[in-house]
Scaffold this active site. Structure first.
Site, PDB file in Angstrom:
ATOM      1  CG  ASN A   1      41.094  54.070  66.933  1.00  0.00           C
ATOM      2  OD1 ASN A   1      40.543  55.062  67.410  1.00  0.00           O
ATOM      3  ND2 ASN A   1      42.317  54.100  66.440  1.00  0.00           N
TER       4      ASN A   1
ATOM      5  CD  GLU B   1      36.927  52.443  62.340  1.00  0.00           C
ATOM      6  OE1 GLU B   1      37.128  53.477  61.713  1.00  0.00           O
ATOM      7  OE2 GLU B   1      37.682  52.036  63.243  1.00  0.00           O
TER       8      GLU B   1
ATOM      9  CE  LYS C   1      41.275  57.869  68.000  1.00  0.00           C
ATOM     10  NZ  LYS C   1      41.728  58.302  66.694  1.00  0.00           N
TER      11      LYS C   1
ATOM     12  CD  GLN D   1      38.255  27.404  35.802  1.00  0.00           C
ATOM     13  OE1 GLN D   1      38.097  26.251  35.443  1.00  0.00           O
ATOM     14  NE2 GLN D   1      39.347  28.091  35.522  1.00  0.00           N
TER      15      GLN D   1
HETATM   16  N1  ARG Z   1      37.089  23.926  36.408  1.00  0.00           N
HETATM   17  C1  ARG Z   1      35.876  24.050  35.673  1.00  0.00           C
HETATM   18  C2  ARG Z   1      34.940  25.059  36.342  1.00  0.00           C
HETATM   19  O1  ARG Z   1      35.200  25.409  37.433  1.00  0.00           O
HETATM   20  C3  ARG Z   1      35.195  22.738  35.581  1.00  0.00           C
HETATM   21  C4  ARG Z   1      34.350  22.584  34.384  1.00  0.00           C
HETATM   22  C5  ARG Z   1      35.180  22.539  33.156  1.00  0.00           C
HETATM   23  N2  ARG Z   1      34.433  22.194  32.025  1.00  0.00           N
HETATM   24  C6  ARG Z   1      34.904  22.382  30.815  1.00  0.00           C
HETATM   25  N3  ARG Z   1      34.137  22.070  29.829  1.00  0.00           N
HETATM   26  N4  ARG Z   1      36.073  22.929  30.600  1.00  0.00           N
HETATM   27  O2  ARG Z   1      33.981  25.523  35.777  1.00  0.00           O
END
Ligand code: ARG
Length: 456
Positions: free
Chosen positions: A284, A289, A282, A321
């Site tokens: 591959n 992939e 083989k 976040q």
């Molecule tokens: N670590 C936060 C983010 O990535 C930053 C903003 C946080 N703001 C707050 N009001 N807690 O979104």
């Protein structure tokens, strides 16, 4: 102690800290966070919002912290949640009271949006360079195969004559559009949210144009609520990257098929193929992939992001976040795929003889045969039927259109004459397709030249 602990009587639970903290992944934005803060501090000083001497001290110390980060001398802590608070705490540890003035007229909500835009802007630039490298590799290989005839396909059935150059330049065209999408995304995101504050702007006499300019933005954003709640740029980038991966995935699928014994159109360099733990024979196409597989992962990032955003009321919500890990994953994945795909493509060998044999066997000149009758005055639909009968006859007899005698042609239509053999010769069929965009070598050469100029 948390920077925001003023109104609290207890510490947060340990598990809350690990759910809440983003430092493990947002620390990669330290460069943007610190330069953003330097611009903000300089503006606060220039506007007389904080004393100039303190602004200068903040800027100078942030510069030192940045150097230490680059040198790997800084350890960020989960205690300080995210890159923004980590930097602020480091600053205050070094210069005391002056450091505490940095966050005047600013919120982490506008700060994180600025950081992320600057970070992604930079990543987009890097990705564009990598896409250009691949396009250039496609052009270089195409240049060598302008006359390497192969079948083009529809429904994965042999259809009409193409060349390896014509075929693969289709991918150069797709990738050139990807470059355009990345540029559009970069241009549209380039408005600075700094000054939006938590969501309602600020009463301090800040100069948003000054910070926007210092950080390389075209101008400040126009609405402070949108400034902190917009993640369109993340979605737009994830969409552009998903489409780009879809292209790489289709290309990978071709390479996987071509590397098979059944096609045999290419062979991969040993450095870009893998073996089997049990089957000694083989070789591959794992790289292709994996690129095809990782496409699903990038789509997943896009779906995750769209889903995070769909129900959020204005303005900032902590859900947002969650944008970072997904978009970072998408960017990293595409970047790695491009890094490996390009040399895999550059080092693979094209089996011109195999392409040619596939072209000879698939009746890909049947349309040209019908067109020949049309040129002799027969309506296309009648010509189509005649050639259909000939193909049927060939299949039964195990012959090709080229190997039929004139008598066999005449059994279907008296219109055929000797000139037809020339007309259905694959090189004639190819060179006759002189329409712009077509496979004639001259036309593909033009496309290669345009593409090379476009990525200069
Ligand atoms: N670590 C936060 C983010 O990535 C930053 C903003 C946080 N703001 C707050 N009001 N807690 O979104």
């Amino acid at each position: 102690m948390k920077l925001w602990s003023g109104r609290f009587e207890k510490n947060t639970d340990k598990l809350v800290d690990s759910l809440n903290a983003s430092i493990s992944y947002d620390q990669r934005m330290y460069e943007e966070d610190i330069t953003g803060s330097m611009a903000h501090a300089a503006m606060l000083g220039a506007q007389g919002i904080i004393p100039q001497s303190e602004a200068d001290l903040i800027v100078k110390t942030l510069g030192e912290i940045l150097e230490d980060c680059r040198a790997g001398k800084i350890e960020f802590t989960e205690e300080n949640e995210d890159i923004h608070m980590n930097v602020e705490v480091l600053l205050t540890e070094r210069i005391g009271a002056a450091g505490k003035r940095l966050h005047t007229a600013r919120s982490r909500n506008d700060q994180v949006a600025v950081d992320l835009k600057m970070y992604l802007r930079n990543e987009i630039g890097d990705l564009q360079e990598k896409v250009k490298k691949l396009i250039s590799a496609i052009c270089d290989k195409a240049q060598l195969h302008l006359e390497s005839i192969m079948p083009g396909y529809t429904h994965l059935q042999r259809a009409q004559p193409s060349t390896f150059a014509h075929y693969t330049m289709a991918y150069a065209e797709m990738l050139t559009r990807d470059l355009g999408r990345l540029s559009d995304c970069k241009a549209r995101l380039n408005q600075c949210p700094l000054g939006s504050g938590a969501m309602g702007g600020t009463t301090y006499p800040i100069d948003r144009f000054m910070t926007a300019k210092a950080l390389g933005f075209d101008k400040p954003t126009e609405n402070s609520i949108d400034g902190v709640s917009d993640r369109d740029y993340v979605l737009e980038l994830a969409s552009a990257l998903s489409i780009l991966m879809m292209h790489l995935s289709r290309f990978s699928e071709e390479i996987i098929l071509w590397a098979s014994y059944e096609f045999g159109f290419i062979s991969l360099d040993d450095a870009y193929a893998t073996g089997s733990s049990i089957m000694p024979q083989k070789k591959n196409p794992d790289i292709a992939e994996l690129v095809r597989g990782k496409t699903g992962r990038v789509y997943g990032d896009l779906m995750g992001l769209l889903t995070v955003m769909k129900g959020l009321p204005l303005a900032y919500n902590k859900d947002m976040q969650e944008d970072k890990e997904a978009i970072f994953d998408a960017v990293d994945t595409v970047s790695l795929c491009l890094d490996v795909f390009t040399p895999m493509y550059e080092t693979m060998t094209v089996r011109v003889d195999k392409l040619r044999r596939a072209a000879a066997e698939g009746f890909i000149n049947a349309t040209d045969c019908a067109d020949y009758l049309v040129k002799q005055g027969m309506p296309f639909r009648d010509a189509y039927t005649c050639v259909g009968k000939l193909v049927h006859y060939c299949i039964e007899q195990g012959k090709t259109l080229e190997t039929l005698s004139l008598d066999e042609y005449h059994a279907v239509s008296p219109v055929f004459d000797e000139g037809m053999y020339q007309a259905i010769d694959l090189m004639t069929c190819l060179k006759g397709r002189m329409v712009p965009g077509g496979p004639a070598p001259e036309m593909v050469q033009k496309h290669i030249d345009h593409t090379r100029a476009a990525i200069k």
